[in-house]
Structures are given as structure tokens and as C-alpha cells.
Motif scaffolding. Structure first.
Motif, PDB file in Angstrom:
ATOM      1  N   ALA A  83      16.659   6.861  47.737  1.00  0.00           N
ATOM      2  CA  ALA A  83      17.628   7.396  48.688  1.00  0.00           C
ATOM      3  C   ALA A  83      17.602   6.625  50.003  1.00  0.00           C
ATOM      4  CB  ALA A  83      17.344   8.885  48.938  1.00  0.00           C
ATOM      5  N   LYS A  84      16.407   6.432  50.540  1.00  0.00           N
ATOM      6  CA  LYS A  84      16.260   5.785  51.838  1.00  0.00           C
ATOM      7  C   LYS A  84      16.771   4.353  51.825  1.00  0.00           C
ATOM      8  CE  LYS A  84      14.646   4.884  55.997  1.00  0.00           C
ATOM      9  NZ  LYS A  84      15.270   5.462  57.211  1.00  0.00           N
ATOM     10  N   HIS A  85      16.348   3.576  50.853  1.00  0.00           N
ATOM     11  CA  HIS A  85      16.614   2.141  50.900  1.00  0.00           C
ATOM     12  C   HIS A  85      17.918   1.731  50.205  1.00  0.00           C
ATOM     13  CE1 HIS A  85      12.864   1.336  52.913  1.00  0.00           C
ATOM     14  NE2 HIS A  85      12.241   2.098  52.045  1.00  0.00           N
ATOM     15  N   ALA A  86      18.444   2.587  49.346  1.00  0.00           N
ATOM     16  CA  ALA A  86      19.763   2.299  48.781  1.00  0.00           C
ATOM     17  C   ALA A  86      20.857   2.933  49.615  1.00  0.00           C
ATOM     18  CB  ALA A  86      19.855   2.793  47.331  1.00  0.00           C
ATOM     19  N   GLY A  87      20.477   3.824  50.546  1.00  0.00           N
ATOM     20  CA  GLY A  87      21.464   4.457  51.410  1.00  0.00           C
ATOM     21  C   GLY A  87      22.389   5.397  50.664  1.00  0.00           C
ATOM     22  N   VAL A  88      21.828   6.138  49.684  1.00  0.00           N
ATOM     23  CA  VAL A  88      22.622   7.055  48.878  1.00  0.00           C
ATOM     24  C   VAL A  88      21.909   8.402  48.787  1.00  0.00           C
ATOM     25  CG1 VAL A  88      23.577   5.175  47.486  1.00  0.00           C
ATOM     26  CG2 VAL A  88      21.507   6.367  46.700  1.00  0.00           C
ATOM     27  N   ARG A  89      22.629   9.387  48.325  1.00  0.00           N
ATOM     28  CA  ARG A  89      22.008  10.659  47.985  1.00  0.00           C
ATOM     29  C   ARG A  89      21.461  10.574  46.556  1.00  0.00           C
ATOM     30  NH1 ARG A  89      26.100  11.784  51.576  1.00  0.00           N
ATOM     31  NH2 ARG A  89      25.714  13.485  53.084  1.00  0.00           N
ATOM     32  N   VAL A  90      20.373  11.277  46.327  1.00  0.00           N
ATOM     33  CA  VAL A  90      19.758  11.318  45.005  1.00  0.00           C
ATOM     34  C   VAL A  90      19.524  12.767  44.633  1.00  0.00           C
ATOM     35  CG1 VAL A  90      17.737  10.707  43.598  1.00  0.00           C
ATOM     36  CG2 VAL A  90      18.636   9.070  45.280  1.00  0.00           C
ATOM     37  N   LEU A  91      19.968  13.157  43.445  1.00  0.00           N
ATOM     38  CA  LEU A  91      19.708  14.500  42.929  1.00  0.00           C
ATOM     39  C   LEU A  91      18.752  14.375  41.744  1.00  0.00           C
ATOM     40  CD1 LEU A  91      20.504  17.564  43.076  1.00  0.00           C
ATOM     41  CD2 LEU A  91      22.099  17.059  41.195  1.00  0.00           C
ATOM     42  N   SER A  92      17.508  14.808  41.945  1.00  0.00           N
ATOM     43  CA  SER A  92      16.493  14.748  40.897  1.00  0.00           C
ATOM     44  C   SER A  92      16.520  16.054  40.113  1.00  0.00           C
ATOM     45  CB  SER A  92      15.113  14.529  41.520  1.00  0.00           C
ATOM     46  OG  SER A  92      14.111  14.436  40.526  1.00  0.00           O
ATOM     47  N   VAL A  93      16.551  15.945  38.795  1.00  0.00           N
ATOM     48  CA  VAL A  93      16.756  17.105  37.923  1.00  0.00           C
ATOM     49  C   VAL A  93      15.504  17.404  37.116  1.00  0.00           C
ATOM     50  CG1 VAL A  93      18.142  18.042  36.033  1.00  0.00           C
ATOM     51  CG2 VAL A  93      19.216  16.556  37.747  1.00  0.00           C
ATOM     52  N   ASP A  94      15.071  18.659  37.125  1.00  0.00           N
ATOM     53  CA  ASP A  94      13.876  19.089  36.391  1.00  0.00           C
ATOM     54  C   ASP A  94      14.291  19.701  35.057  1.00  0.00           C
ATOM     55  OD1 ASP A  94      11.133  19.159  36.260  1.00  0.00           O
ATOM     56  OD2 ASP A  94      10.937  21.096  37.252  1.00  0.00           O
TER      57      ASP A  94
END
Length: 356
Positions: free
Chosen positions: A144-155
Motif C-alpha cells: 500500500a505504502k510504496h505502490a500508492g494504492v489501497r489494499v484489501l487483505s481477505v481472511d
């Protein structure tokens, strides 16, 4: 006192690992031993040192007597290789409704990112049996930080309690939910990508295929497949070469698959063995990452080749000096972080190209 020692020991062990990796290169080489060369490749010192420390701790793979013990082992390994959290990332818990109940999820956003951005729906690795939001927290923060995107991690649900196709069903439901709730998640329906490592790479690839072929679902704009498992039916040369002594073992792979899909006659299902999918045309652009000393190397590269043959834009990148799981080792070795920065660059480029 014994309980206090139990609480303190993991912290001391983690500090010891970081201390060893901070030693001069000559000392680290002495500890790791002579360079390992195999199949025209030389194992990175960071990877060799980590394997040596694992060996000294009496570990030779990821499997265990029970799934519960294996899960605990992965959580402990995550603690040993963890460092300071990636700064500047806002994290929020989410609940994803599915046909089989709610799934825990975690949304990551760079603090400076206030407008809309692409969203990467991420599926963690762990052979469909182990791993969770916490074991992949550092990786998702980094992406998220270095690609400059939001990330949704799924369990997603794990085997053997929930065998195939439970993990696939959850992953597809989570992707559908992300698309349907794009505005609330800070993205748009046509800017949602999928990604994952190992078993998570398998899930990302299978979701990309299912969504692309669906009549009522927007296809992902990109797929990031990090050393994905894509064929449960064939033993390839890399599994014979690297099936012992390089973190993920031949025995591990058998153990994971026996828990996820115990019926061998059903392992050719393309939702599991995505490499066997007849038609791969029209799929979103992909970055397929493999590691040189990984039993999964050859099947991942075979999938990248098939994508290219089908006319899909694909970047196939082998980190010839690394091992399976390196994406979760960033905090202990510079070489692991270097590789992750390159992966981030490919993700950035792939998502940017979709905007043209």
C-alpha cells in the motif's frame, strides 16, 4: 516465572535474528556456510542465512503434526522476521459478507492518499491451510505504502476445516463485494486488481479467470501473482531440485494439498489447477513473480508462458537467488526488500498502464 519466560522468549529470538543479520557480511557468510549453487543459480546470502537459522532452530519446513501447530509455527516465524511497522499507513478492519458468513478483512491506505485510487484485493499465502491477516500484515502495508494504492487483505476460510473450493468461493465473493462497494473503499469499479502469494496467488489467478468470464462481474484491471501455485496435477523439475532445504518442501506441498483437496481425481479442476484452464485469452494484464530456489518456480513460469501465448500482457520475473516466501521476509534482509521494491514497481506500472 515460566510464563514470563514464554512471553519474553519470542521477543528475544526476534532481536537475535535481527542482530545476526546486522553483522558484517563476512561474519554472516561464515555462519551461513559456503555459497549454495544449483541449476545455474547462486542463493542470496540473506536467504541462505535465514535457512541456516531455521535449521539451527530444528525447523525443516512449514507443515506440522496438525494444522493448528502449523498455523502457530507460521505466526511465530512471522514474529521472528518482523521489524518496525511500515510507517504512514492507515489500517481499518472490515467485515465482508459472503454466502457462507462474514469474512474478516483489513483495508490499508497510505496516509497521504486522500482521493480515489486503485484497490488491490489481496489473498495471503499458506497452502490454503495456514496464514492469516497478521502473517501478511507487513507485506500489505508495504504494498500500500510504496505502490500508492489501497489494499484489501481477505481472511478466507482455511482447510481442512473448509476444503476446496471454500477458499476460492470466499475469494470470489470478497472480490465481488469489493467491486460492489468500490466507492466506500475509496476506489472505482474499474480500478480493482487482485493479487496474492503462493496459495493466495492461486486464488488471485482463479478469481481473475472467474470474474473475466462472468456475465455480471467486472474483471480485475491487473493481477499480481507472487510465486503462485497453479497446477496440482504435475510434479515439475523445480520441485525435484528444490523440494528439500529451501523453506517450502516437497513434503509440505503434499501435506497442504492433502488438506485442501484430498481427492486426487478432482485436483485437475481449473479453479485449483488454473494452468489447466483451456482458454486464458482476454484476462487482465499480469505480473508473475517466481523465486529461483522454489519448488513452485516452474509451474509459475509455465503459467506466465501460457498467459503470453493467449495474448495476455504479462511480465514474468524470476528472482533467481531467492526462496519461496521471500515477500514475508522483508524486515530481516536487504535482498528481500530489494525484490519487493521491484515488485511494487511492476504493480505501479501495471496499474498506471490500465488508466491509459
Amino acid at each position: 516465572m515460566p510464563k514470563v519466560l514464554e512471553l519474553v522468549q519470542p521477543t528475544l529470538e526476534a532481536a537475535a535474528v535481527r542482530g545476526i543479520f546486522a553483522l558484517p557480511r563476512s561474519v554472516r557468510r561464515l555462519i551461513a556456510g559456503a555459497p549454495i549453487r544449483l541449476d545455474g543459480q547462486e542463493l542470496a546470502l540473506d536467504a541462505q542465512l535465514l535457512l541456516k537459522l531455521q535449521q539451527l532452530r530444528g525447523q525443516d519446513g512449514l507443515a506440522a503434526a496438525t494444522p493448528e501447530l502449523a498455523r502457530a509455527g507460521m505466526r511465530q516465524a512471522t514474529h521472528l522476521t518482523s521489524g518496525d511497522p511500515v510507517r504512514g499507513v492507515v489500517v481499518a478492519d472490515r467485515q465482508v459478507p459472503t454466502a457462507h458468513g462474514e469474512l474478516a478483512a483489513r483495508l490499508y491506505r497510505p496516509r497521504e492518499l486522500t482521493g480515489s485510487s486503485p484497490l488491490l484485493v489481496y489473498y495471503h499465502g499458506g497452502g490454503w491451510v495456514i496464514g492469516d491477516l497478521d502473517t501478511h500484515d507487513d507485506l500489505c502495508r508495504f504494498l500500500a505504502k510504496h505502490a500508492g494504492v489501497r489494499v484489501l487483505s481477505v481472511d478466507y476460510r482455511l482447510a481442512p476445516e473448509h476444503p476446496f473450493p471454500a477458499a476460492f468461493d470466499d475469494s470470489l465473493d470478497a472480490y465481488r463485494w469489493a467491486v460492489d462497494n468500490a466507492d466506500e473503499l475509496g476506489t472505482s469499479r474499474d480500478a480493482v486488481a487482485v493479487g496474492g502469494d503462493s496459495a493466495g496467488g492461486n486464488l488471485a489467478a482463479s478469481v481473475a479467470i472467474a470474474a473475466t468470464r462472468s456475465d455480471d462481474l467486472t474483471a480485475p484491471v491487473f493481477q499480481l501473482l507472487v510465486y503462485p501455485a497453479v497446477d496440482a496435477t504435475t510434479r515439475r523439475r523445480s520441485r525435484e531440485l528444490f523440494g528439500n532445504g529451501f523453506l517450502l518442501t516437497d513434503q509440505d506441498m503434499t501435506w497442504f494439498m492433502d488438506h485442501y483437496q484430498p481427492d486426487e481425481s478432482l485436483r485437475s479442476d481449473p479453479r485449483l489447477s488454473v494452468l489447466l484452464t483451456e482458454d486464458l485469452s482476454g484476462l487482465p494484464a499480469a505480473c508473475v513473480v517466481t523465486a529461483g530456489f522454489d519448488p513452485l518456480r516452474d509451474e509459475g513460469e509455465a503459467y506466465a508462458a501460457r498467459l503470453a501465448e493467449a495474448g495476455v500482457s504479462v511480465v514474468s520475473r524470476r528472482f533467481s537467488d531467492l526462496i519461496h516466501g521471500f515477500a514475508n521476509m522483508r524486515s530481516v534482509g536487504d535482498r528481500f526488500e530489494e525484490a519487493l521494491f521491484e515488485i511494487v514497481g511492476a504493480l505501479r506500472a501495471g496499474l498506471s498502464l490500465q488508466k491509459v
